[in-house]
Each structure stands twice: as structure tokens, then as C-alpha cells.
Design a protein around this motif. Sequence first.
Motif, mmCIF file in Angstrom:
data_model
loop_
_atom_site.group_PDB
_atom_site.id
_atom_site.type_symbol
_atom_site.label_atom_id
_atom_site.label_comp_id
_atom_site.label_asym_id
_atom_site.label_seq_id
_atom_site.Cartn_x
_atom_site.Cartn_y
_atom_site.Cartn_z
ATOM 1 N N PRO A 308 -2.526 3.138 4.803
ATOM 2 C CA PRO A 308 -2.023 1.662 5.418
ATOM 3 C C PRO A 308 -0.423 1.390 5.119
ATOM 4 O O PRO A 308 -0.217 0.443 5.713
ATOM 5 C CB PRO A 308 -3.376 1.306 4.300
ATOM 6 N N SER A 312 1.905 0.150 8.503
ATOM 7 C CA SER A 312 2.482 -1.635 7.627
ATOM 8 C C SER A 312 3.683 -1.681 7.538
ATOM 9 O O SER A 312 4.163 -2.259 7.916
ATOM 10 C CB SER A 312 1.596 -2.287 6.416
ATOM 11 N N TRP A 329 -7.328 2.592 -1.821
ATOM 12 C CA TRP A 329 -7.466 1.615 -0.614
ATOM 13 C C TRP A 329 -8.883 2.128 0.150
ATOM 14 O O TRP A 329 -9.584 2.075 -0.425
ATOM 15 C CB TRP A 329 -6.760 2.067 0.361
ATOM 16 N N PHE A 333 -9.252 -1.289 6.412
ATOM 17 C CA PHE A 333 -8.277 -1.499 7.451
ATOM 18 C C PHE A 333 -8.393 -1.553 9.470
ATOM 19 O O PHE A 333 -8.831 -1.087 9.553
ATOM 20 C CB PHE A 333 -6.996 0.013 6.926
#
Length: 333
Positions: A308, A312, A329, A333
Motif C-alpha cells: 500500500p 500511494s 497492514w 486497501f
Amino acid sequence: MVKVLQYGVGSIGSKAVKALVSKPWIEIVGAVDSDEAKKGRDLGMVAGLDRRLDVEVYGSLAEALKHVKADIVLHTTSSWLDLVEPQILEIVENGLSVVSTCEELAYPWRRSPEAAKRIDEAARKNGVVVLGTGVNPGFVLDTMILTLTSVCISIDRIEAWRVVDASKRRLPLQKKIGSGMSVEEFRSAVQRGRMGHVGLRESLDMVADCLGWNFDYVRESLEPVVASKPIETEFFKIKPGQVIGISQSIGGFVGGFEKIKLNLQMYLNAENPRDAVKIEGVPSLEFEVKNGIPGDEATVAIIVNMIPRVLSAEPGLKTMKDLKLPFAWLKAF
């Protein structure tokens, strides 16, 4: 749903597959491996899941991309940047971001600036992100150290240790540290540049750049650890006098003073395995993970957890210091 292509289905790649299938926000769309015995087979069976995933292992990236579309590649093939660079560039030029376990890619800007520039420019041109990471380099002897320094006003010196019992690790790693070699064979392999832990210099460079430290010189050492008694692992039967691993260190000096020293001991039946950091400064700190952070599991965890963050980030070649705070995580997502 993030569509992931697994590039390399060896020991680490197979463990990555097992981790990926546990994440509901990830879909594995395909895999790549040059091993003829794996081509055309189902990824679940190749990775040792004992069940089909209905995901094919292709012999090349080009072949895989004829059949599947992906958002990101998990790359687990080699430790050395000269071998990995063509693979990374091919991935990038196909418009895909990539998280790689290549140790020399974790922080290539000082030791391999030309390769770093080529990868960075290609990533920016194609609007994707490249990240090299793992448990070490990528965490224990760089990111973890830098995180601890965040509560210091000033720092005089840093020393860190990673002591690993390699008898519990996979065959490629036991081979990479020279298990079963004679001392003469070990020293010959060192001269050829394909022996020992890869990435210690990259960790030193990342910490130094973050803290603004420029060294007058850097001193490295790599010595064999030799068996004093017979040792047997799943893969080796070692006689006294044979190599069972490495004792490796790197230090950065300013004005004859060693500002930082990173120590790695990785050998069969290692005593007191641990990860430890000592910071002399204001305030001074000492931190230890007893028994050490498990290498393979932690490497797989960090490459999955960074997906993720990579997706990003702004395009380019990134290192762990460039991205937002890493953490497990566990959400969507």
C-alpha cells in the motif's frame, strides 16, 4: 483489490505467495519463474500450498503480461543489483510498480549510483515506484535504527548487532554463508565477491545519509566462523574445522573515531541470537529483540506490508526512508 504478480517462486517467493493469499485485499493474478520445472504449473502447487490457486506460473514477464493484468510485482530473485537490474527495468517499462527483496536495491545511491539513476529515471518516466526492502537490509540494521534515533537530540555513536542462528534457515542462506566450506574455499569465494551477507553497506549508507554523516573512510571485515565440533542441520553435516557461517562488520570513521558500526554474525547453532542497538547520545538508548527477528517471515511480511505504501507513493526509485511509516497492514486497501 490489488492485483499482484509474483516474480520468482523460490523459497522466499513461495512464502510470499502463502502470505499474499491470506490478505483479502490482494489477488494474485500470475507468477514468473525461469525454472523449466515450474513453467505452466499452478502457483499453489509450486509454492507448496497443497491446493490449486488457478494461477499459472509463466516462464517470463512478457509471457505473463500477455495473459494477465497486474498493479504491482513482488520480486524475489537475487541479492545482486547487476543481475536484477534488467528484470526491474523490464517490470518498470511495462508500467508496473515493484517491491523487491534484492538487498543491493535497498539503498543503491552511494555504491551503485549509475544503476540507481537508470532505475529511478525509468520509474519516473513510466509513473511507477520501485522499492527494495526486507528484514535486513530494509529494517533491522537501518529502518529500526533510524526509528530509535527519532527520540534523540544528539548522537555520538551507534553500534548495532544482528546475530542469527542459520541452522534454522533455508538452504540458499546456509550456502550463502559458506556452510560446509573449508576456510580456503571461503576466502576464495570472498575474493570473487559472492560470499557473505549482502546489504550491510547499503544499511550503513542509508543511516549515514539520514543523519548527515560523511565518513573519512569505511572499514569492512568478513571472517569465517569455524566449527569446533560436529554440527548437523537439515542440509549439512559439518566436521570440525569446516566453515559454519560468517562474522561480518562495517564501520564508518570520522577523524579516526568510529561513528557507527554494524555487526552481523550468522552461523549454524549461533549462541544468543538477537537484534540489538546501542545509541550513545542524548539520551543514550539500548534496545534488544531477544532471539532476533525471524528472517524469512519478517522479509515476507515487510514486502507485503509495503504494497500500500508503494502504490500511494510518488513515482521513482524509493527506499524505506522515503516512504511513510511502515506497519502491519491488517485492514482493507
